[in-house]
Write an enzyme that holds these catalytic residues in place. Structure first.
Site, PDB file in Angstrom:
ATOM      1  N   HIS A  92      38.848  11.799   9.776  1.00  0.00           N
ATOM      2  CA  HIS A  92      38.567  12.437   8.483  1.00  0.00           C
ATOM      3  C   HIS A  92      37.210  11.994   7.944  1.00  0.00           C
ATOM      4  O   HIS A  92      36.481  12.789   7.338  1.00  0.00           O
ATOM      5  CB  HIS A  92      39.671  12.106   7.473  1.00  0.00           C
ATOM      6  CG  HIS A  92      39.807  10.655   7.162  1.00  0.00           C
ATOM      7  ND1 HIS A  92      40.399   9.754   8.034  1.00  0.00           N
ATOM      8  CD2 HIS A  92      39.408   9.921   6.080  1.00  0.00           C
ATOM      9  CE1 HIS A  92      40.372   8.552   7.500  1.00  0.00           C
ATOM     10  NE2 HIS A  92      39.771   8.620   6.322  1.00  0.00           N
ATOM     11  N   TYR A  93      36.857  10.721   8.188  1.00  0.00           N
ATOM     12  CA  TYR A  93      35.571  10.194   7.746  1.00  0.00           C
ATOM     13  C   TYR A  93      34.435  10.886   8.498  1.00  0.00           C
ATOM     14  O   TYR A  93      33.424  11.289   7.898  1.00  0.00           O
ATOM     15  CB  TYR A  93      35.543   8.689   7.984  1.00  0.00           C
ATOM     16  CG  TYR A  93      34.191   8.035   7.835  1.00  0.00           C
ATOM     17  CD1 TYR A  93      33.642   7.801   6.578  1.00  0.00           C
ATOM     18  CD2 TYR A  93      33.465   7.630   8.953  1.00  0.00           C
ATOM     19  CE1 TYR A  93      32.406   7.187   6.437  1.00  0.00           C
ATOM     20  CE2 TYR A  93      32.233   7.022   8.819  1.00  0.00           C
ATOM     21  CZ  TYR A  93      31.710   6.800   7.567  1.00  0.00           C
ATOM     22  OH  TYR A  93      30.479   6.200   7.431  1.00  0.00           O
ATOM     23  N   TYR A  94      34.611  11.044   9.798  1.00  0.00           N
ATOM     24  CA  TYR A  94      33.582  11.703  10.601  1.00  0.00           C
ATOM     25  C   TYR A  94      33.443  13.175  10.239  1.00  0.00           C
ATOM     26  O   TYR A  94      32.333  13.720  10.218  1.00  0.00           O
ATOM     27  CB  TYR A  94      33.878  11.528  12.095  1.00  0.00           C
ATOM     28  CG  TYR A  94      33.273  10.262  12.628  1.00  0.00           C
ATOM     29  CD1 TYR A  94      31.996  10.263  13.173  1.00  0.00           C
ATOM     30  CD2 TYR A  94      33.950   9.050  12.551  1.00  0.00           C
ATOM     31  CE1 TYR A  94      31.411   9.098  13.639  1.00  0.00           C
ATOM     32  CE2 TYR A  94      33.381   7.880  13.009  1.00  0.00           C
ATOM     33  CZ  TYR A  94      32.109   7.907  13.557  1.00  0.00           C
ATOM     34  OH  TYR A  94      31.521   6.759  13.996  1.00  0.00           O
TER      35      TYR A  94
END
Length: 214
Positions: free
Chosen positions: A128-130
């Site tokens: 999700h961060y990427y």
């Protein structure tokens, strides 16, 4: 040159603000969320403005008015949920891009994540961060701003060496936050980094020289 730093109170941001303060060429403007944070920067002889990445684009544009460049190095941190990552790392970044366009601040440097541009190399544990970084970077790429996207490897708090490897990388490696900050500040005057995106890890090449080779 007046440089607006979103994420100034973060670990990389504090390094960037110190480098700007120690330079004769730049004035750093720390974007912070609280009066306490603003006072902490003021006590160190640094300028600060109050703004919130979860606020409006107009408010962000007003905060950066009169600046010559924007550095985005904000993040929700590893202890928050995916919802905060979307609100800060994605929407906060996109709003900062929109605010820069609104405030006529043409130069924008984004601190992203290693290989965020390449879905096949995303870290499965923090996908999700990427995804947030990927689409924030894409918004900057599609803007009319003169951009630089720096994608650092694994961040560590070891002292910087001043030497890096920059370019399109496939092997993960680490880099001190201090060296990321040095590279970001060096990008401000290195025109060769205009409209370029690159991975950044520790290496054997002095930062200024590495940036001329990307």
């Amino acid at each position: 040159m007046k440089v607006f730093v979103a994420g100034a109170n973060g670990q990389i941001g504090r390094h960037i603000m110190k480098l700007l303060k120690d330079s004769d060429d730049y004035t750093g403007i720390a974007m912070v969320r609280s009066k306490e944070q603003a006072e902490a920067f003021s006590e160190k002889g640094m300028e600060a403005v109050l703004a919130d990445l979860e606020g409006s684009v107009d408010e962000l544009a007003e905060a950066m008015k009169g600046c010559d460049a924007v550095v985005f190095t904000a993040g929700s941190g590893g202890h928050t949920g995916a919802d905060k990552t979307l609100l800060i790392d994605l929407d906060g970044a996109v709003k900062t891009v929109e605010a820069a366009e609104l405030a006529n601040v043409n130069r924008f440097i984004m601190v992203s994540a290693f290989q965020a541009n390449n879905r096949e190399n995303w870290n499965e544990k923090i996908k999700h961060y990427y995804a947030a970084k990927h689409y924030a970077d894409k918004a900057l790429l599609q803007s009319g701003l003169t951009y630089t996207i720096v994608r650092p490897g694994g961040l560590v708090n070891e002292p910087g060496t001043g030497k890096v490897s920059a370019g399109e990388k496939t092997e993960r490696d680490i880099i001190p936050r201090e060296d990321v900050a040095k590279a970001v500040v060096a990008c401000l005057k290195e025109e060769h980094t205009h409209n370029k995106s690159f991975d950044l890890v520790s290496g054997d090449t002095p930062i200024e020289e590495a940036l001329k080779r990307i």
